[in-house]
Design a protein around this motif. Structure first.
Motif, PDB file in Angstrom:
ATOM      1  N   UNK A  13       6.469  -1.645   1.760  1.00 22.87           N
ATOM      2  CA  UNK A  13       5.221  -2.398   1.857  1.00 22.87           C
ATOM      3  C   UNK A  13       5.066  -2.969   3.265  1.00 22.87           C
ATOM      4  N   UNK A  14       3.848  -2.882   3.768  1.00 23.55           N
ATOM      5  CA  UNK A  14       3.556  -3.343   5.116  1.00 23.55           C
ATOM      6  C   UNK A  14       3.651  -2.248   6.162  1.00 23.55           C
ATOM      7  N   UNK A  15       4.218  -1.118   5.783  1.00 24.18           N
ATOM      8  CA  UNK A  15       4.377  -0.020   6.712  1.00 24.18           C
ATOM      9  C   UNK A  15       3.124   0.832   6.845  1.00 24.18           C
ATOM     10  N   UNK A  16       3.255   1.888   7.629  1.00 28.80           N
ATOM     11  CA  UNK A  16       2.131   2.768   7.921  1.00 28.80           C
ATOM     12  C   UNK A  16       2.509   4.230   7.700  1.00 28.80           C
ATOM     13  N   UNK A  67      -7.248   1.346   6.254  1.00 24.24           N
ATOM     14  CA  UNK A  67      -7.193   2.798   6.404  1.00 24.24           C
ATOM     15  C   UNK A  67      -8.266   3.263   7.379  1.00 24.24           C
ATOM     16  N   UNK A  68      -7.971   4.342   8.107  1.00 23.13           N
ATOM     17  CA  UNK A  68      -8.937   4.937   9.019  1.00 23.13           C
ATOM     18  C   UNK A  68      -8.945   6.449   8.822  1.00 23.13           C
ATOM     19  N   UNK A  82      -3.030   5.112   7.417  1.00 21.24           N
ATOM     20  CA  UNK A  82      -2.910   4.032   6.441  1.00 21.24           C
ATOM     21  C   UNK A  82      -1.961   2.973   6.968  1.00 21.24           C
ATOM     22  N   UNK A  83      -2.472   1.781   7.143  1.00 25.23           N
ATOM     23  CA  UNK A  83      -1.683   0.653   7.643  1.00 25.23           C
ATOM     24  C   UNK A  83      -1.586  -0.429   6.571  1.00 25.23           C
ATOM     25  N   UNK A  84      -0.644  -1.330   6.773  1.00 25.42           N
ATOM     26  CA  UNK A  84      -0.463  -2.456   5.845  1.00 25.42           C
ATOM     27  C   UNK A  84      -0.412  -1.967   4.402  1.00 25.42           C
ATOM     28  N   UNK A 118       4.447   6.844  -1.782  1.00 25.40           N
ATOM     29  CA  UNK A 118       5.106   5.826  -2.598  1.00 25.40           C
ATOM     30  C   UNK A 118       5.416   4.623  -1.724  1.00 25.40           C
ATOM     31  N   UNK A 119       4.887   3.481  -2.108  1.00 23.34           N
ATOM     32  CA  UNK A 119       5.083   2.252  -1.350  1.00 23.34           C
ATOM     33  C   UNK A 119       5.975   1.327  -2.168  1.00 23.34           C
TER      34      UNK A 119
END
Length: 121
Positions: A13-16, A67-68, A82-84, A118-119
């Motif tokens: 969690x918190x990763x990209x 997300x961008x 995908x961030x955060x 998978x987060x």
């Protein structure tokens, strides 16, 4: 057109992560591209979409600000940065191609095979 999604994996969690979707054929630029996701036991849901030129985008509320979506037509590729990331982002992510910038999956003609994200918390 055939679509091949990649870039998924296990992330804290918190990763990209950056997902990629490569398209075959010469007609990539005529399609709107979208990303959808499906979590276990849930229906497939819209994440983001981008116009043919890349000049217009649309995001689900859950993706806005984190997300961008982008595309490089010369490479026949669409991306989802995908961030955060959160545990609730865990799902199989699918790319899709269609004629209109829409959040409705029924309006996309072609689909990739999906890539698992998978987060962990």
């Amino acid at each position: 057109v055939q679509l091949q999604a990649s870039g998924g994996g296990l992330i804290q969690a918190g990763g990209s992560l950056r997902l990629s979707c490569a398209a075959s054929g010469r007609t990539f630029s005529i399609y709107v591209m979208g990303w959808f996701r499906q979590a276990p036991g849930k229906e497939r849901e819209f994440v983001a979409a981008i116009s043919r030129s890349g000049g217009s985008t649309n995001y689900a509320d859950s993706a806005k600000g984190r997300f961008t979506i982008s595309r490089v037509n010369a490479k026949n590729t669409v991306y989802l940065q995908m961030n955060s990331l959160k545990p609730e982002d865990t799902a199989v992510y699918y790319c899709a191609a269609g004629p209109r910038l829409t959040m409705f999956s029924d309006e996309y003609y072609y689909w990739g095979q999906g890539t698992q994200v998978t987060v962990s918390s």
